[in-house]
Write an enzyme that holds these catalytic residues in place. Sequence first.
Site, PDB file in Angstrom:
ATOM      1  N   LYS A  69     107.255  61.299  38.044  1.00 56.46           N
ATOM      2  CA  LYS A  69     105.987  61.963  38.394  1.00 56.46           C
ATOM      3  C   LYS A  69     106.184  63.193  39.300  1.00 56.46           C
ATOM      4  CE  LYS A  69     102.331  58.591  37.846  1.00 56.46           C
ATOM      5  NZ  LYS A  69     101.261  57.835  38.484  1.00 56.46           N
ATOM      6  N   ALA A 128     100.414  53.147  51.000  1.00 55.91           N
ATOM      7  CA  ALA A 128     100.536  54.575  51.324  1.00 55.91           C
ATOM      8  C   ALA A 128     101.554  55.246  50.406  1.00 55.91           C
ATOM      9  CB  ALA A 128     100.932  54.735  52.787  1.00 55.91           C
ATOM     10  N   THR A 152     104.742  50.161  56.051  1.00 58.18           N
ATOM     11  CA  THR A 152     105.442  51.209  56.794  1.00 58.18           C
ATOM     12  C   THR A 152     104.383  52.123  57.423  1.00 58.18           C
ATOM     13  OG1 THR A 152     107.147  51.087  55.093  1.00 58.18           O
ATOM     14  CG2 THR A 152     107.284  52.952  56.608  1.00 58.18           C
ATOM     15  N   TYR A 212      96.718  46.659  37.601  1.00 60.57           N
ATOM     16  CA  TYR A 212      95.965  46.364  36.376  1.00 60.57           C
ATOM     17  C   TYR A 212      96.641  45.327  35.480  1.00 60.57           C
ATOM     18  CZ  TYR A 212      99.035  49.829  34.171  1.00 60.57           C
ATOM     19  OH  TYR A 212     100.125  50.538  33.714  1.00 60.57           O
TER      20      TYR A 212
HETATM   21  P1  NAP Z   1     104.600  53.318  45.330  1.00 62.77           P
HETATM   22  O1  NAP Z   1     104.498  54.774  45.517  1.00 62.77           O
HETATM   23  O2  NAP Z   1     105.916  52.700  45.070  1.00 62.77           O
HETATM   24  O3  NAP Z   1     103.933  52.608  46.627  1.00 62.77           O
HETATM   25  C1  NAP Z   1     103.948  51.210  46.756  1.00 62.77           C
HETATM   26  C2  NAP Z   1     103.119  50.795  47.953  1.00 62.77           C
HETATM   27  O4  NAP Z   1     103.092  49.354  47.998  1.00 62.77           O
HETATM   28  C3  NAP Z   1     103.684  51.262  49.295  1.00 62.77           C
HETATM   29  O5  NAP Z   1     102.610  51.493  50.183  1.00 62.77           O
HETATM   30  C4  NAP Z   1     104.496  50.027  49.750  1.00 62.77           C
HETATM   31  O6  NAP Z   1     104.635  49.910  51.138  1.00 62.77           O
HETATM   32  C5  NAP Z   1     103.610  48.910  49.256  1.00 62.77           C
HETATM   33  N1  NAP Z   1     104.353  47.663  49.035  1.00 62.77           N
HETATM   34  C6  NAP Z   1     105.158  47.376  47.985  1.00 62.77           C
HETATM   35  N2  NAP Z   1     105.665  46.131  48.116  1.00 62.77           N
HETATM   36  C7  NAP Z   1     105.161  45.630  49.281  1.00 62.77           C
HETATM   37  C8  NAP Z   1     105.304  44.404  49.957  1.00 62.77           C
HETATM   38  N3  NAP Z   1     106.070  43.425  49.470  1.00 62.77           N
HETATM   39  N4  NAP Z   1     104.625  44.207  51.118  1.00 62.77           N
HETATM   40  C9  NAP Z   1     103.836  45.203  51.619  1.00 62.77           C
HETATM   41  N5  NAP Z   1     103.670  46.405  51.017  1.00 62.77           N
HETATM   42  C10 NAP Z   1     104.324  46.616  49.858  1.00 62.77           C
HETATM   43  O7  NAP Z   1     103.679  52.847  44.091  1.00 62.77           O
HETATM   44  P2  NAP Z   1     102.328  53.539  43.566  1.00 62.77           P
HETATM   45  O8  NAP Z   1     102.646  54.480  42.471  1.00 62.77           O
HETATM   46  O9  NAP Z   1     101.566  54.012  44.742  1.00 62.77           O
HETATM   47  O10 NAP Z   1     101.594  52.283  42.871  1.00 62.77           O
HETATM   48  C11 NAP Z   1     100.990  51.268  43.655  1.00 62.77           C
HETATM   49  C12 NAP Z   1     100.220  50.326  42.733  1.00 62.77           C
HETATM   50  O11 NAP Z   1      99.156  51.036  42.102  1.00 62.77           O
HETATM   51  C13 NAP Z   1     101.078  49.745  41.603  1.00 62.77           C
HETATM   52  O12 NAP Z   1     100.744  48.394  41.428  1.00 62.77           O
HETATM   53  C14 NAP Z   1     100.659  50.525  40.383  1.00 62.77           C
HETATM   54  O13 NAP Z   1     100.759  49.782  39.179  1.00 62.77           O
HETATM   55  C15 NAP Z   1      99.191  50.778  40.716  1.00 62.77           C
HETATM   56  N6  NAP Z   1      98.686  51.931  39.974  1.00 62.77           N
HETATM   57  C16 NAP Z   1      97.688  51.684  39.093  1.00 62.77           C
HETATM   58  C17 NAP Z   1      97.182  52.714  38.343  1.00 62.77           C
HETATM   59  C18 NAP Z   1      96.065  52.427  37.374  1.00 62.77           C
HETATM   60  O14 NAP Z   1      95.845  53.238  36.473  1.00 62.77           O
HETATM   61  N7  NAP Z   1      95.338  51.327  37.558  1.00 62.77           N
HETATM   62  C19 NAP Z   1      97.704  54.026  38.480  1.00 62.77           C
HETATM   63  C20 NAP Z   1      98.721  54.258  39.415  1.00 62.77           C
HETATM   64  C21 NAP Z   1      99.222  53.185  40.151  1.00 62.77           C
HETATM   65  P3  NAP Z   1     105.804  50.724  51.942  1.00 62.77           P
HETATM   66  O15 NAP Z   1     105.292  52.110  52.121  1.00 62.77           O
HETATM   67  O16 NAP Z   1     105.926  49.976  53.221  1.00 62.77           O
HETATM   68  O17 NAP Z   1     107.027  50.649  51.083  1.00 62.77           O
END
Ligand code: NAP
Length: 270
Positions: A69, A128, A152, A212
């Site tokens: 991305k 975040a 974090t 989702y």
């Molecule tokens: P990302 O950039 O990798 O961010 C992941 C986030 O989750 C960070 O804030 C991370 O915290 C936190 N996290 C992960 N594991 C954790 C744990 N065990 N305990 C506490 N915090 C945790 O991912 P992203 O792209 O933002 O995606 C996040 C979610 O949104 C995913 O499930 C993705 O599938 C979903 N999403 C859905 C759509 C949709 O169309 N519905 C679109 C985009 C994303 P840290 O900062 O501390 O690492």
Amino acid sequence: MIITNKTKLNLVIGRPLVHSQSPLLHNFLYKLLGINAVLLAQAHTDLTLLINLIKELPIKLTAVTMPYKERVIKYLDAASSEVAALKAVNTIINKDNKLHGYNTDIDGIAFALRNIELEGKSILILGAGGAARALGYYLKNNNAKLFWLNRTKKKAAELANLFGGDVITNAEQIRSNVIINATSIGMLPNHNISPLPDYQFEQDQVVFDMVYNPVKTQMLKSAMKGKAHTISGINMFIGQGIKQIELLTNNAIDTKSIVSRLKKFLEKNQ
Ligand code: NAP
């Protein structure tokens, strides 16, 4: 749709793509809308090669997911204002061999929250990462009051700095009108956990889980018990995909007639 010599090829690129539902969504909608195209998943490790492929074949629409991305930005000829603000692309449209980048996650968020009053409301954002960043951008433009909670803390502070709001360390610290999970907690195969395992959800709250798969996450199940209004991430996923197809065809799609069919189809095939 019968595949003929006129059928166009579109792609989703990322790595790994085992959980990507973009082929399901696109190919279902192409058939429904009579678009003579097919979308396939391509998880090649060489991004430069993928970009050359997009130009050479050419591929009109490329959906982009992690980890590309951010990395595709340097290959673009033009980028939307959302891409400039978020530094992330989820769609490339090839127009006469010029690559135009878009971020339709914003449209997905707008679609998921289309019936929710946001102005002046207190919104708790869990997470975040990239999804939280898109959320911050959208909510700031809708004059909501933001509260950021993330494992974090430094990353939450960065987003609060960019989009406004306060960093908190405990969900109970504030009275939230809307709670949004933008972490990956609750995603398959770890679907039995919630980012707020002990939280007491209430009837007048809105709870939106961006995860989702599954459609009904552990957090949404708890929110339903508290009689809160729940929104599944499947709505955002559908909203971002519909916008991708609108960018491909340059035509607006009437969502009313297709959303419930698409939701049922995606849920059944997850
Ligand atoms: P990302 O950039 O990798 O961010 C992941 C986030 O989750 C960070 O804030 C991370 O915290 C936190 N996290 C992960 N594991 C954790 C744990 N065990 N305990 C506490 N915090 C945790 O991912 P992203 O792209 O933002 O995606 C996040 C979610 O949104 C995913 O499930 C993705 O599938 C979903 N999403 C859905 C759509 C949709 O169309 N519905 C679109 C985009 C994303 P840290 O900062 O501390 O690492």
